[in-house]
Design a protein around this motif. Structure first.
Motif, PDB file in Angstrom:
ATOM      1  N   ILE A 270     -34.197  -4.047 -23.776  1.00  0.00           N
ATOM      2  CA  ILE A 270     -35.059  -5.026 -24.457  1.00  0.00           C
ATOM      3  C   ILE A 270     -36.219  -4.330 -25.164  1.00  0.00           C
ATOM      4  O   ILE A 270     -36.479  -4.567 -26.341  1.00  0.00           O
ATOM      5  N   ILE A 271     -36.903  -3.432 -24.473  1.00  0.00           N
ATOM      6  CA  ILE A 271     -38.090  -2.820 -25.094  1.00  0.00           C
ATOM      7  C   ILE A 271     -37.668  -1.915 -26.247  1.00  0.00           C
ATOM      8  O   ILE A 271     -38.334  -1.841 -27.283  1.00  0.00           O
ATOM      9  N   CYS A 272     -36.515  -1.239 -26.102  1.00  0.00           N
ATOM     10  CA  CYS A 272     -36.057  -0.367 -27.188  1.00  0.00           C
ATOM     11  C   CYS A 272     -35.807  -1.170 -28.452  1.00  0.00           C
ATOM     12  O   CYS A 272     -36.190  -0.762 -29.542  1.00  0.00           O
ATOM     13  N   GLU A 273     -35.153  -2.303 -28.290  1.00  0.00           N
ATOM     14  CA  GLU A 273     -34.819  -3.068 -29.490  1.00  0.00           C
ATOM     15  C   GLU A 273     -36.042  -3.791 -30.068  1.00  0.00           C
ATOM     16  O   GLU A 273     -36.206  -3.862 -31.275  1.00  0.00           O
ATOM     17  N   THR A 274     -36.911  -4.316 -29.198  1.00  0.00           N
ATOM     18  CA  THR A 274     -38.044  -5.071 -29.717  1.00  0.00           C
ATOM     19  C   THR A 274     -39.173  -4.162 -30.202  1.00  0.00           C
ATOM     20  O   THR A 274     -39.874  -4.498 -31.142  1.00  0.00           O
ATOM     21  N   ALA A 275     -39.339  -3.036 -29.560  1.00  0.00           N
ATOM     22  CA  ALA A 275     -40.451  -2.167 -29.956  1.00  0.00           C
ATOM     23  C   ALA A 275     -40.026  -1.188 -31.041  1.00  0.00           C
ATOM     24  O   ALA A 275     -40.805  -0.857 -31.913  1.00  0.00           O
ATOM     25  N   MET A 276     -38.764  -0.717 -30.960  1.00  0.00           N
ATOM     26  CA  MET A 276     -38.391   0.351 -31.884  1.00  0.00           C
ATOM     27  C   MET A 276     -37.234  -0.022 -32.798  1.00  0.00           C
ATOM     28  O   MET A 276     -36.847   0.774 -33.652  1.00  0.00           O
ATOM     29  N   GLY A 277     -36.654  -1.198 -32.582  1.00  0.00           N
ATOM     30  CA  GLY A 277     -35.522  -1.603 -33.421  1.00  0.00           C
ATOM     31  C   GLY A 277     -34.295  -0.744 -33.167  1.00  0.00           C
ATOM     32  O   GLY A 277     -33.417  -0.620 -34.014  1.00  0.00           O
ATOM     33  N   THR A 278     -34.218  -0.133 -31.967  1.00  0.00           N
ATOM     34  CA  THR A 278     -33.102   0.763 -31.643  1.00  0.00           C
ATOM     35  C   THR A 278     -32.281   0.202 -30.492  1.00  0.00           C
ATOM     36  O   THR A 278     -32.845  -0.285 -29.522  1.00  0.00           O
ATOM     37  N   GLU A 279     -30.975   0.314 -30.621  1.00  0.00           N
ATOM     38  CA  GLU A 279     -30.118  -0.119 -29.514  1.00  0.00           C
ATOM     39  C   GLU A 279     -29.929   1.065 -28.585  1.00  0.00           C
ATOM     40  O   GLU A 279     -29.306   2.055 -28.961  1.00  0.00           O
ATOM     41  N   MET A 280     -30.442   0.974 -27.373  1.00  0.00           N
ATOM     42  CA  MET A 280     -30.266   2.085 -26.447  1.00  0.00           C
ATOM     43  C   MET A 280     -28.966   1.948 -25.654  1.00  0.00           C
ATOM     44  O   MET A 280     -28.384   2.917 -25.212  1.00  0.00           O
ATOM     45  N   ASN A 281     -28.528   0.716 -25.479  1.00  0.00           N
ATOM     46  CA  ASN A 281     -27.322   0.424 -24.701  1.00  0.00           C
ATOM     47  C   ASN A 281     -27.351   1.050 -23.318  1.00  0.00           C
ATOM     48  O   ASN A 281     -26.351   1.595 -22.847  1.00  0.00           O
ATOM     49  N   ALA A 282     -28.495   0.985 -22.681  1.00  0.00           N
ATOM     50  CA  ALA A 282     -28.628   1.539 -21.332  1.00  0.00           C
ATOM     51  C   ALA A 282     -27.745   0.771 -20.344  1.00  0.00           C
ATOM     52  O   ALA A 282     -27.333   1.319 -19.326  1.00  0.00           O
ATOM     53  N   GLN A 283     -27.433  -0.488 -20.672  1.00  0.00           N
ATOM     54  CA  GLN A 283     -26.612  -1.281 -19.746  1.00  0.00           C
ATOM     55  C   GLN A 283     -25.144  -0.867 -19.794  1.00  0.00           C
ATOM     56  O   GLN A 283     -24.361  -1.260 -18.950  1.00  0.00           O
ATOM     57  N   ASP A 284     -24.807  -0.068 -20.827  1.00  0.00           N
ATOM     58  CA  ASP A 284     -23.409   0.370 -20.936  1.00  0.00           C
ATOM     59  C   ASP A 284     -23.158   1.646 -20.156  1.00  0.00           C
ATOM     60  O   ASP A 284     -22.038   1.982 -19.850  1.00  0.00           O
ATOM     61  N   GLU A 285     -24.228   2.403 -19.912  1.00  0.00           N
ATOM     62  CA  GLU A 285     -24.028   3.656 -19.178  1.00  0.00           C
ATOM     63  C   GLU A 285     -24.878   3.599 -17.908  1.00  0.00           C
ATOM     64  O   GLU A 285     -25.947   2.996 -17.891  1.00  0.00           O
ATOM     65  N   THR A 286     -24.370   4.197 -16.864  1.00  0.00           N
ATOM     66  CA  THR A 286     -25.103   4.080 -15.607  1.00  0.00           C
ATOM     67  C   THR A 286     -26.156   5.166 -15.458  1.00  0.00           C
ATOM     68  O   THR A 286     -27.104   5.019 -14.717  1.00  0.00           O
ATOM     69  N   ASP A 287     -26.013   6.259 -16.225  1.00  0.00           N
ATOM     70  CA  ASP A 287     -26.919   7.374 -16.014  1.00  0.00           C
ATOM     71  C   ASP A 287     -27.732   7.649 -17.273  1.00  0.00           C
ATOM     72  O   ASP A 287     -27.318   8.405 -18.131  1.00  0.00           O
ATOM     73  N   SER A 288     -28.878   6.990 -17.411  1.00  0.00           N
ATOM     74  CA  SER A 288     -29.682   7.203 -18.606  1.00  0.00           C
ATOM     75  C   SER A 288     -30.666   8.352 -18.366  1.00  0.00           C
ATOM     76  O   SER A 288     -31.528   8.265 -17.489  1.00  0.00           O
TER      77      SER A 288
END
Ligand code: HEM
Length: 520
Positions: free
Chosen positions: A194-212
């Motif tokens: 959420i913060i990546c997309e709202t603050a930086m406009g970037t999709e981090m997709n942390a929910q897709d990988e278990t080890d960020s």
């Protein structure tokens, strides 16, 4: 890491050096010395445990495990009362935990400089909004405030809802796991997306990988900072840089800075290359364009006159940190308390049913504003488990607190955790009761008895963002699952690592709402 000396060896060297410095400072005449004498004299009148040269009162924390730190400070506070002092090395710290006293400090327009412990955050956050002071803080606060305007927050609700959808789909796999699972990593990854997309406009997709790697680095870095605060011999940057801990700190710092620098570079290039990006109503991916926090900073820095590249990096790191660890921890506490108090959970669910009438549609801003009971539950969770349990200020002008004077040059630590659990303001302070936030009760309570987001000019700029995000995420979870907690509060240990976390996460079991409740 071959050059790193052991922490014990450096502690010895640093202690010897500091002893010399301490003697020199004590014997040396001058203004700084007379200020130190004033601080010492004023703090001597306050209750507190005996202090030793160099270590101050930190010797009481030596040998404590990470998870014993919070309990130790809690015990000291209960022992010495609403005004007491400690010595963190040579820094005299006055601790306050009554609303009337906290009000005096937070209402001050002069004493707004953060305490010295924030300097340990500076290698990471530089002098971003959280850590800066003076003219820089004033101008950046003014510049950034529009990023939290209602219309901008409104455009974020869709992101909150989309990421919550992913969260509940990830949680499905835990349904029926009767041994329970830790919900903390799931929520953290969602908050990070959420913060990546709202603050930086970037999709981090942390929910897709278990080890960020980013998340791992944030966790390690915050833990290292807290350890450093309690060890005066690691306060010098030079000494710290030569220890194993300092080397680990540097490694993690590189991961975090590389990540933010990369995001800023990409966004800048996208902005430069795309006219559509600059003028259109859609973003690069054809979606309705929303102004993200980073765009606002980049816009303001065109030509490099207002913000330098480094200043943008500092603010982005500040918002990445301030905007995900806080909300994720707060959501975990709320989930835990709802999973423990099933009557409250049912009332939250009933409110959701009234709003959505059984539909599984995504929430709108209007829906979120109607979630009054859920809001009370979140507020009550933040009362019992404030994410920032203590905040500190550098006293730059004498403050009178009752019979005591907090002199210029001292530090003041405001115990948000203890004011929230004071029976003067909350009749049954240890009991979870969302009705503490019924409007009529709030009206009759001291306004500084509840300050999870701090108050005054340096209050949390992201508090509205946080409440909206939490409502959206928690609504999605409660509409889909029945939650049950596995650990009673007596079994929880609190970990104070910049934010206040449960030491072993939050163990839950889940049952789908679509099935009849069972005694699982
Ligand atoms: C439940 C969630 C949150 C809690 C409990 C919380 C709490 C706080 C507190 C207590 C402070 C004052 C710190 C101090 O005086 O040292 C603060 C400041 C701040 N918070 Fe939050 N926060 C939350 C969420 C957020 C979010 C979501 C953002 C950004 C998106 C954010 C950004 C900041 C910033 C930048 C400051 C510094 C403001 C200034 O000094 O001008 N926070 N927060």
């Amino acid at each position: 890491m071959g050059v790193a000396m052991s922490e014990v060896a450096w502690a010895g060297l640093a202690l010897a050096g500091c002893l010399g410095l301490w003697l020199w400072l004590r014997l040396r005449p001058g203004a700084a010395c007379s200020q130190r004498r004033r601080v010492r004299a004023a703090l001597q009148r306050m209750p507190g445990c005996p202090a030793l040269p160099l270590l101050g009162t930190t010797y009481r924390m030596l040998g404590l495990k990470r998870r014993e730190l919070f309990a130790s400070l809690d015990k000291t506070t209960r022992q010495y009362g609403p005004v007491f002092r400690t010595w963190n090395g040579s820094h005299g710290v006055v601790h306050l935990s009554e609303a009337e006293h906290i009000e005096i400090v937070l209402r001050s327009t002069v004493n707004i400089q953060k305490g010295y412990v924030y300097s340990f955050l500076k290698p990471w956050l530089g002098t971003g909004l959280l850590t800066s002071s003076g003219a820089k803080w004033h101008s950046h606060r003014k510049l950034i405030t529009p990023a939290f305007h209602f219309n901008i927050l409104d455009s974020f609700v869709e992101v909150f809802a989309d990421k919550s959808e992913i969260l509940v789909s990830r949680l499905e796999k835990e349904v029926g796991n009767s041994k329970g699972f830790d919900v903390y990593p799931y929520i953290t990854r969602c908050a990070l997306d959420i913060i990546c997309e709202t603050a930086m406009g970037t999709e981090m997709n942390a929910q897709d990988e278990t080890d960020s790697p980013y998340l791992k680095a944030v966790c390690e870095l915050t833990e290292l900072i807290i350890q450093r605060i309690g060890k005066p011999w690691l306060h010098s940057d030079f000494t710290y840089s030569l220890t194993d801990q300092g080397a680990k700190f540097k490694d993690n710092l590189r991961i975090l800075h590389d990540f933010t620098k990369k995001v800023i570079k990409e966004r800048k290039e996208a902005m430069k290359n795309s006219e559509e990006f600059n003028n259109g109503t859609e973003d690069l991916f054809g979606r309705k364009k929303r102004m993200v926090f980073l765009d606002l900073l980049l816009e303001a820095s065109k030509g490099g006159t207002v913000l330098s590249d480094e200043e943008i990096r500092e603010e982005v790191d500040t918002f990445m940190f301030g905007g995900h660890d806080t909300t994720s921890t707060s959501m975990c506490w709320t989930l835990y308390l709802m999973a423990l108090h099933l009557d409250v959970q049912e009332k939250v669910y009933e409110e959701q049913m009234e709003i959505f009438q059984g539909s599984d549609r995504k929430p709108t801003m209007k829906d979120l504003s109607e979630m009054k009971y859920l809001e009370r539950v979140i507020k009550e969770s933040l009362r019992l488990y404030p994410i920032a349990p203590f905040i500190t200020r550098q006293v730059t002008q004498d403050i009178e607190i009752g019979e005591y004077c907090l002199p210029e040059g001292s530090q003041v630590m405001l115990h948000i955790y203890h004011v929230h659990r004071n029976h003067k303001y909350f009749p049954e302070p240890e009991t979870f009761n969302p009705d503490n936030f019924l409007p009529e009760r709030v009206l009759t309570r001291h306004p500084f008895a509840y300050v999870p987001f701090s108050a005054g000019s340096r209050n949390c700029i992201g508090q509205k963002f946080a409440l909206l995000e939490e409502k959206a995420v928690l609504s999605a979870v409660v509409r889909r699952f029945r939650l049950r907690a596995l650990d009673p509060p007596s079994r929880l240990q609190l970990l104070w690592e910049l934010v206040l976390r449960p030491a072993d996460g939050v163990r839950l079991t889940l049952q789908p709402r679509s099935t009849t409740p069972t005694d699982y």
